[in-house]
Write a protein that holds these residues in place. Structure first.
Motif, short mmCIF file in Angstrom:
data_model
loop_
_atom_site.label_atom_id
_atom_site.label_comp_id
_atom_site.label_asym_id
_atom_site.label_seq_id
_atom_site.Cartn_x
_atom_site.Cartn_y
_atom_site.Cartn_z
N ALA A 35 -59.21 -4.17 -7.67
CA ALA A 35 -59.99 -4.16 -6.21
C ALA A 35 -58.89 -4.28 -4.46
CB ALA A 35 -61.39 -5.28 -6.63
N PRO A 36 -57.73 -5.56 -5.30
CA PRO A 36 -57.11 -6.22 -4.91
C PRO A 36 -55.43 -5.19 -4.14
CG PRO A 36 -57.74 -7.80 -6.15
CD PRO A 36 -58.10 -7.25 -6.86
N VAL A 37 -55.44 -4.05 -5.05
CA VAL A 37 -54.08 -3.83 -4.55
C VAL A 37 -55.15 -2.31 -4.36
CG1 VAL A 37 -54.27 -2.39 -7.03
CG2 VAL A 37 -52.13 -2.55 -5.78
N VAL A 38 -56.08 -1.71 -4.31
CA VAL A 38 -56.53 -0.78 -4.04
C VAL A 38 -56.73 -1.08 -2.41
CG1 VAL A 38 -58.75 1.00 -3.51
CG2 VAL A 38 -57.94 0.43 -6.13
N ASN A 39 -57.72 -2.41 -2.18
CA ASN A 39 -57.82 -2.86 -1.20
C ASN A 39 -57.06 -2.58 0.23
OD1 ASN A 39 -60.85 -2.71 -0.94
ND2 ASN A 39 -60.34 -4.69 -1.79
#
Length: 112
Positions: A35-39
């Motif tokens: 999630a952090p890298v997608v965001n």
């Protein structure tokens, strides 16, 4: 590409170069949070909505996704942005790609 200040790669050559460089310097271990890298990439894509850029996030993972609910939410939130997300499972760890199936929108009727 290994540069946190400017993580972009230009073209497939840039992606391959970053991949080969990372093989020498990255050690894979858990937890596996996407999630952090997608965001992060979604924020970059949201800043360029004029059609001049398209973002491709390639994630190569050797493990089970630890933040599945947050990752699905991030993917749904990014669905209308100029970006694609490609996740490739490698190695011996169990990677269930079907768990990533995220319905983004209902199918459109044919011809309309």
């Amino acid at each position: 590409n290994g540069d946190a200040a400017n993580p972009a790669c230009s073209g497939i050559e840039g992606v391959l170069e970053a991949y080969h460089r990372s093989l020498r310097s990255v050690q894979l271990y858990g937890p596996t949070n996407f999630a952090p890298v997608v965001n992060h990439v979604a924020r970059s894509a949201a800043a360029v909505l004029d059609g001049s850029q398209y973002f491709v996030l390639l994630i190569i993972t050797d493990g089970v996704i630890s933040d599945m609910a947050q990752t699905k939410e991030a993917i749904v939130n990014a669905a209308k942005l100029p970006m694609s997300i490609i996740i490739v499972g490698v190695g011996q760890a169990e990677f269930d790609g079907k768990a990533m199936d995220v319905p983004i929108a209902p199918p459109r009727p044919r011809g309309g």
